[in-house]
Enzyme design. Structure first.
Site, PDB file in Angstrom:
ATOM      1  N   HIS A 334       0.838  -1.205   0.000  1.00  0.00           N
ATOM      2  CA  HIS A 334       0.000   0.000   0.000  1.00  0.00           C
ATOM      3  C   HIS A 334       0.882   1.267   0.000  1.00  0.00           C
ATOM      4  O   HIS A 334       1.944   1.270  -0.590  1.00  0.00           O
ATOM      5  CB  HIS A 334      -0.986  -0.023   1.166  1.00  0.00           C
ATOM      6  CG  HIS A 334      -1.805  -1.271   1.202  1.00  0.00           C
ATOM      7  ND1 HIS A 334      -2.848  -1.505   0.339  1.00  0.00           N
ATOM      8  CD2 HIS A 334      -1.703  -2.387   1.983  1.00  0.00           C
ATOM      9  CE1 HIS A 334      -3.372  -2.689   0.594  1.00  0.00           C
ATOM     10  NE2 HIS A 334      -2.695  -3.249   1.582  1.00  0.00           N
ATOM     11  N   GLU A 349      -2.753   0.441   7.786  1.00  0.00           N
ATOM     12  CA  GLU A 349      -1.861  -0.662   7.434  1.00  0.00           C
ATOM     13  C   GLU A 349      -0.593  -0.167   6.755  1.00  0.00           C
ATOM     14  O   GLU A 349       0.496  -0.702   6.984  1.00  0.00           O
ATOM     15  CB  GLU A 349      -2.584  -1.661   6.536  1.00  0.00           C
ATOM     16  CG  GLU A 349      -1.714  -2.859   6.160  1.00  0.00           C
ATOM     17  CD  GLU A 349      -2.268  -3.674   5.001  1.00  0.00           C
ATOM     18  OE1 GLU A 349      -1.529  -4.542   4.510  1.00  0.00           O
ATOM     19  OE2 GLU A 349      -3.421  -3.425   4.587  1.00  0.00           O
ATOM     20  N   HIS A 403       2.688  -6.986   4.724  1.00  0.00           N
ATOM     21  CA  HIS A 403       1.311  -6.524   4.896  1.00  0.00           C
ATOM     22  C   HIS A 403       0.802  -6.874   6.283  1.00  0.00           C
ATOM     23  O   HIS A 403       1.403  -7.661   7.014  1.00  0.00           O
ATOM     24  CB  HIS A 403       0.387  -7.187   3.860  1.00  0.00           C
ATOM     25  CG  HIS A 403       0.544  -6.677   2.470  1.00  0.00           C
ATOM     26  ND1 HIS A 403      -0.366  -5.841   1.860  1.00  0.00           N
ATOM     27  CD2 HIS A 403       1.527  -6.881   1.553  1.00  0.00           C
ATOM     28  CE1 HIS A 403       0.046  -5.567   0.628  1.00  0.00           C
ATOM     29  NE2 HIS A 403       1.198  -6.189   0.426  1.00  0.00           N
ATOM     30  N   GLU A 464       1.408 -11.707   5.778  1.00  0.00           N
ATOM     31  CA  GLU A 464       0.287 -11.085   6.503  1.00  0.00           C
ATOM     32  C   GLU A 464       0.565 -11.284   7.993  1.00  0.00           C
ATOM     33  O   GLU A 464       0.328 -12.360   8.552  1.00  0.00           O
ATOM     34  CB  GLU A 464      -1.041 -11.719   6.111  1.00  0.00           C
ATOM     35  CG  GLU A 464      -1.453 -11.503   4.663  1.00  0.00           C
ATOM     36  CD  GLU A 464      -2.054 -10.134   4.416  1.00  0.00           C
ATOM     37  OE1 GLU A 464      -1.939  -9.258   5.301  1.00  0.00           O
ATOM     38  OE2 GLU A 464      -2.648  -9.941   3.341  1.00  0.00           O
TER      39      GLU A 464
END
Length: 500
Positions: A334, A349, A403, A464
């Protein structure tokens, strides 16, 4: 006169032949994970002799498969990693990984484009498929549901025919939740309640609608006029209990999100629009026409009303690469206009991802046999294509994307994602250190069809770390000591994998 009659009859006969006039008319559409695919003008999806036929190349390439054509034998070859599919024009049998498979209809060639049965595409490519005969459109949903991310500009999806109402005309019952809704979503109608995606939160800020689900979703987003509005349909979905605690539904399974301080937006409505399949509809009622962009990644769906110019990403400095040194590309997910998943405490995030990536880079720079490159070192937004290109152009040895996850308030744990089999050893090695570092539930190493792990040419994984939507996970990931352990764990995994 007889000649004219004969010519008319000949035209009718030709039109009835498969491969000449039996395929779909112009305007028929194919949607892959809610995004319309561009089809060849003279060979589009449609019904041929009772079977729905679709152009195989555009679907395969949309999923990252390699497609080949052998003209002499009229054979289509489709490859992904170790998987091999072969189809033959006018032959009702295909070969899948060396075994014969019966087709519902033989492939046909139309304007140098191969059309194959839609059912075969679904069965052999792991897709959920459906055909809408009213709108003459094929809908395909991949396992990841479009979780590869990226931004889709407004107009990529179109409204279904006859869907002028933004809310259900009759009350629709919210499905029960006996199993918590943690299984994968389906695009057909014969699914159990546990197969439905659970929508856990809905918010609007900075002209951005944010929707969180417990798994990837495949939305259909489109504009409607008179009055102006943007509609988000999420099939095979239901409202999670925590959603209804914060934003209750009325007796007709509808509700409204209050919006203040945004003159472009009149109100935002949400409803369980249909039970066949269970579909959630969210409507942004506008005071004036606006374009939109959709970002869909790992269960977090964002709809931006304004497309402001993105801050150009900083081009990474390419280091000299002495012989024998390993090059690792570190990707902070992101960034910039894309905040990623929101945390339950208001964090973003993208900030967590960058903090970990910078720490990993700092630690790896102490290793004399490793060179590092960051896809971003500040709050900018490199596109997914740019991230892939950086790694491929550098011929990196490893690509690691960092992430944090989002889902229901009870979803918890650390997982590592890969797409190509060559990445499994890297994923297994780094994952064991990630589990030790976070101390969270082990959600294992999983295959998922993500752009940055699919289209890179070196071993590539996406980490993740935990769920920002879970208060316990969020508190763990915010702890600086845990962040240090995560970064150190990633570095330890990289070094073990490289044999350093």
């Amino acid at each position: 006169m007889k000649k004219l009659g004969f010519l008319l009859m000949l035209v009718v006969m030709l039109w009835a032949l498969p491969g000449i006039g039996g395929a779909s008319a112009a305007g028929h559409s194919i949607y892959l994970d809610g995004q319309e695919l561009e089809q060849p003008g003279a060979a589009q999806a449609g019904l041929v002799n009772g079977s729905v036929m679709v152009p195989i190349r555009i679907i395969s390439e949309g999923l990252g498969y390699e497609v080949g054509w052998e003209k002499q034998t009229e054979t289509v070859t489709i490859k992904q990693d170790e998987r091999l599919l072969q189809l033959f024009i006018d032959n009702p049998k295909a070969v899948v990984d060396g075994s014969e498979v019966d087709l519902s209809a033989p492939p046909l060639l139309q304007d140098n484009t191969t059309l194959v049965p839609l059912r075969f595409v679904g069965e052999q490519m792991g897709l959920k498929v459906s055909w809408d005969n009213e709108t003459k459109s094929a809908h395909l949903y991949s396992e990841s549901g479009g979780s590869g991310g990226g931004v889709v500009s407004g107009g990529a999806s179109t409204p279904p025919a006859g869907e002028g109402e933004a809310v259900p005309q009759q009350p629709v019952k919210q499905p029960d939740n006996p199993g918590g809704g943690n299984a994968g979503s389906q695009a057909d109608n014969d699914h159990s309640e546990g197969d439905l995606s659970a929508i856990s939160s809905l918010s609007f800020t900075e002209n951005r609608l944010m929707i969180s689900a417990d798994r990837p979703v495949a939305p259909n987003v489109f504009k409607m006029t008179d009055p102006e509005r943007i509609v988000i349909d999420i099939p095979n979905a239901k409202f999670a209990d925590e959603f209804m605690d914060a934003l209750p539904l009325d007796a007709t399974s509808q509700g409204q999100l209050a919006v203040e301080g945004y003159p472009e937006v009149a109100k935002i409505r949400y409803a369980l629009f249909s039970n066949d399949p269970s579909t959630i509809r969210i409507v942004i009622d506008l005071n004036e026409s606006r374009e939109f962009a959709v970002t869909n990644e790992n269960g977090s769906l964002f709809v931006d009303l304004t497309l402001e110019a993105a801050t150009p990403p900083v081009i990474p400095v390419i280091p000299a690469r002495p012989d024998g040194k390993r090059l690792v590309v570190i990707d902070a997910g992101h960034g910039g206009k894309d905040p990623g998943a929101p945390s339950v405490t208001g964090g973003r995030e993208k900030d967590f991802n960058l903090a970990i990536a910078l720490r990993v880079n700092e630690l790896l720079q102490q290793e004399t046999e490793i060179i590092t490159v960051l896809t971003r070192s500040d709050d900018t937004y490199p596109t997914l294509d740019e991230r892939v290109q950086i790694a491929n152009d550098l011929q990196a040895d490893i690509f690691i994307s960092i992430h944090a996850n989002s889902g229901s308030a009870t979803a918890t744990g650390t997982e590592t994602l890969y797409t190509r089999d060559v990445s499994i050893p890297l994923a297994d090695t780094v994952h064991k250190y990630m589990i030790e570092a976070t101390g969270l539930n082990d959600r294992k190493v999983k295959h998922q069809n993500l752009k940055v792990t699919r289209e890179t040419t070196m071993p590539a994984i996406l980490l993740e770390a935990g769920f920002l939507s879970n208060p316990q996970d969020d508190a763990v990931l915010k702890d600086p000591a845990v962040q240090d352990r995560i970064a150190a764990g990633i570095v330890a995994g990289i070094k073990e994998y490289l044999g350093l």
